[in-house]
Design a protein around this motif. Structure first.
Motif, short mmCIF file in Angstrom:
data_model
loop_
_atom_site.label_atom_id
_atom_site.label_comp_id
_atom_site.label_asym_id
_atom_site.label_seq_id
_atom_site.Cartn_x
_atom_site.Cartn_y
_atom_site.Cartn_z
N ASP A 194 0.86 -1.19 0.00
CA ASP A 194 0.00 0.00 0.00
C ASP A 194 0.89 1.24 0.00
OD1 ASP A 194 0.91 0.31 2.69
OD2 ASP A 194 -0.83 -0.78 3.44
N VAL A 195 0.28 2.41 -0.02
CA VAL A 195 1.05 3.65 -0.07
C VAL A 195 1.95 3.80 1.15
CG1 VAL A 195 0.85 6.17 -0.06
CG2 VAL A 195 -0.63 4.82 -1.53
N ARG A 196 1.49 3.35 2.30
CA ARG A 196 2.31 3.46 3.52
C ARG A 196 3.62 2.69 3.36
NH1 ARG A 196 3.07 4.75 8.55
NH2 ARG A 196 3.52 3.26 10.19
N ALA B 192 0.80 -12.54 -6.41
CA ALA B 192 0.88 -11.38 -5.52
C ALA B 192 0.16 -10.18 -6.14
CB ALA B 192 2.33 -11.03 -5.24
N MET B 193 -0.27 -9.28 -5.29
CA MET B 193 -0.84 -8.02 -5.75
C MET B 193 -0.29 -6.92 -4.85
SD MET B 193 -4.81 -6.99 -6.43
CE MET B 193 -5.25 -6.95 -4.70
N THR B 194 0.28 -5.88 -5.49
CA THR B 194 0.90 -4.80 -4.73
C THR B 194 0.32 -3.47 -5.16
OG1 THR B 194 2.69 -4.54 -6.34
CG2 THR B 194 3.07 -6.09 -4.52
N VAL C 255 -2.25 6.68 -9.86
CA VAL C 255 -0.83 6.47 -9.64
C VAL C 255 -0.15 7.81 -9.32
CG1 VAL C 255 1.32 5.75 -10.73
CG2 VAL C 255 -0.78 4.49 -11.17
N THR C 256 0.53 7.83 -8.19
CA THR C 256 1.35 8.98 -7.84
C THR C 256 2.64 8.45 -7.22
OG1 THR C 256 1.56 10.99 -6.52
CG2 THR C 256 0.20 9.25 -5.59
N LEU C 257 3.73 9.09 -7.55
CA LEU C 257 5.01 8.71 -6.93
C LEU C 257 5.42 9.71 -5.87
CD1 LEU C 257 6.87 7.35 -10.06
CD2 LEU C 257 5.98 6.05 -8.12
N THR C 258 4.51 10.60 -5.50
CA THR C 258 4.77 11.57 -4.44
C THR C 258 5.23 10.89 -3.15
OG1 THR C 258 3.18 13.08 -5.42
CG2 THR C 258 3.78 13.48 -3.13
N PRO C 259 4.66 9.74 -2.76
CA PRO C 259 5.13 9.09 -1.53
C PRO C 259 6.60 8.68 -1.57
CG PRO C 259 3.00 8.20 -2.17
CD PRO C 259 3.50 9.05 -3.31
N SER C 260 7.16 8.56 -2.76
CA SER C 260 8.58 8.19 -2.85
C SER C 260 9.44 9.39 -3.22
CB SER C 260 8.77 7.08 -3.89
OG SER C 260 8.47 7.55 -5.19
N ALA C 261 8.92 10.60 -3.00
CA ALA C 261 9.65 11.83 -3.32
C ALA C 261 11.04 11.80 -2.70
CB ALA C 261 8.87 13.04 -2.85
N GLY C 262 12.00 12.31 -3.45
CA GLY C 262 13.38 12.31 -2.97
C GLY C 262 14.15 11.09 -3.43
N THR C 263 13.49 10.19 -4.14
CA THR C 263 14.17 9.04 -4.73
C THR C 263 13.83 8.99 -6.22
OG1 THR C 263 12.34 7.49 -4.35
CG2 THR C 263 14.01 7.65 -2.62
N GLU C 264 14.73 8.39 -6.98
CA GLU C 264 14.45 8.14 -8.38
C GLU C 264 13.79 6.77 -8.46
OE1 GLU C 264 18.12 8.38 -10.54
OE2 GLU C 264 18.40 10.48 -10.01
N ALA C 265 12.55 6.74 -8.89
CA ALA C 265 11.79 5.50 -8.93
C ALA C 265 12.13 4.68 -10.16
CB ALA C 265 10.30 5.80 -8.89
N SER C 266 12.54 3.46 -9.92
CA SER C 266 12.81 2.48 -10.96
C SER C 266 11.73 1.40 -10.82
CB SER C 266 14.21 1.89 -10.75
OG SER C 266 14.45 0.84 -11.63
N ILE C 267 10.90 1.26 -11.83
CA ILE C 267 9.71 0.41 -11.74
C ILE C 267 9.92 -0.92 -12.45
CG2 ILE C 267 7.25 0.26 -12.24
CD1 ILE C 267 7.95 2.59 -10.34
N HIS C 268 9.54 -2.01 -11.77
CA HIS C 268 9.54 -3.36 -12.37
C HIS C 268 8.09 -3.84 -12.39
CE1 HIS C 268 10.57 -7.89 -11.82
NE2 HIS C 268 10.15 -7.63 -13.05
N LEU C 269 7.52 -3.89 -13.59
CA LEU C 269 6.12 -4.29 -13.75
C LEU C 269 6.01 -5.78 -13.98
CD1 LEU C 269 4.92 -1.42 -16.10
CD2 LEU C 269 4.55 -1.62 -13.63
#
Length: 183
Positions: A20-22, A50-52, A64-78
Motif C-alpha cells: 500500500d502507499v504506507r 501477488a498483488m501490490t 498512480v502517484t510517486l509523491t510518496p517516494s519523493a526524494g528518490t528516483e523510482a525504478s519500476i519493475h512491472l
C-alpha cells in the motif's frame, strides 16, 4: 551500470514491494538514508499471485502517484499481464525507469510500442525483464530500443525470498556476449 573513466560501476538499488502507499512511504524514507534510488516491484495479481500497490483488485489499479517516494528516483519493475497502461501512468507520474516482462506483450510490435509510449511520457530508461525459462531469442526483435534488460534470477516471480537460480549467471553472460555493442 554507470560508466566512469572507462570502468563500469555496479549500482545496488534497494527493492520495495509496497502493499500500500504506507509501505511505499516507509521504503522511500529508509532508502533516502543511503541512496537516491528505489526499485519498486509492482504485481497485478494476474501475472503473479501477488498483488501490490497501486493495484486494488487483480488487474485494476488506483490513481498512480510517486509523491510518496519523493526524494528518490523510482525504478519500476512491472510484473503485470498488461503493462502498457500502468507503465504510461507511472511515466507521467515521474518514474525514472520502467521495465516490463517481455512475456507480457502479445507481439514484438506491442512491446516496442509500449517502450516508445513510456519514453514519450517521461521515462528516462525503458526496457524488458525476462523470466529464467524464456528463451533469450525473444529479446532479439526489441533489444535495439532497450536501455535495460533485467534477467530474473528466480524461477517463480512475485514472491519474495525465492531461491536464486544459478542459470541467471550464464544468461547474463550470454546476453552480454550477444549484445556487447549495446552495453
Amino acid at each position: 551500470m554507470i560508466p566512469t573513466g572507462g570502468r563500469k560501476v555496479i549500482e545496488i538499488i534497494p527493492t520495495c514491494v509496497p502493499h500500500d502507499v504506507r509501505d511505499l512511504v516507509l521504503s522511500a524514507e529508509k532508502a533516502r538514508s543511503f541512496t537516491q534510488k528505489l526499485h519498486i516491484d509492482i504485481d497485478d495479481g494476474i501475472m503473479t499471485s501477488a498483488m501490490t500497490w497501486p493495484y486494488i483488485k487483480p488487474g485494476t489499479f488506483t490513481d498512480v502517484t510517486l509523491t510518496p517516494s519523493a526524494g528518490t528516483e523510482a525504478s519500476i519493475h512491472l510484473m503485470t499481464k498488461d503493462p502498457r497502461q500502468i507503465g504510461t501512468a507511472l511515466a507521467f507520474a515521474g518514474a525514472m525507469s520502467i521495465v516490463a516482462h517481455i512475456e507480457s506483450f502479445p507481439s514484438p510490435t506491442d512491446a516496442r510500442d509500449a517502450l516508445n509510449v513510456w519514453r514519450n511520457s517521461g521515462a528516462i530508461e525503458v526496457g524488458y525483464s525476462v523470466l529464467i525459462d524464456t528463451p533469450l531469442e525473444h529479446l532479439k526483435p526489441v533489444i535495439d530500443i532497450c536501455d535495460i534488460v533485467q534477467v530474473m534470477s528466480v524461477a517463480s516471480i512475485g514472491l519474495q525470498g525465492a531461491t536464486f537460480d544459478p542459470r541467471a549467471i550464464e544468461r547474463v553472460r550470454e546476453l552480454s556476449q550477444r549484445y556487447q555493442n549495446r552495453i
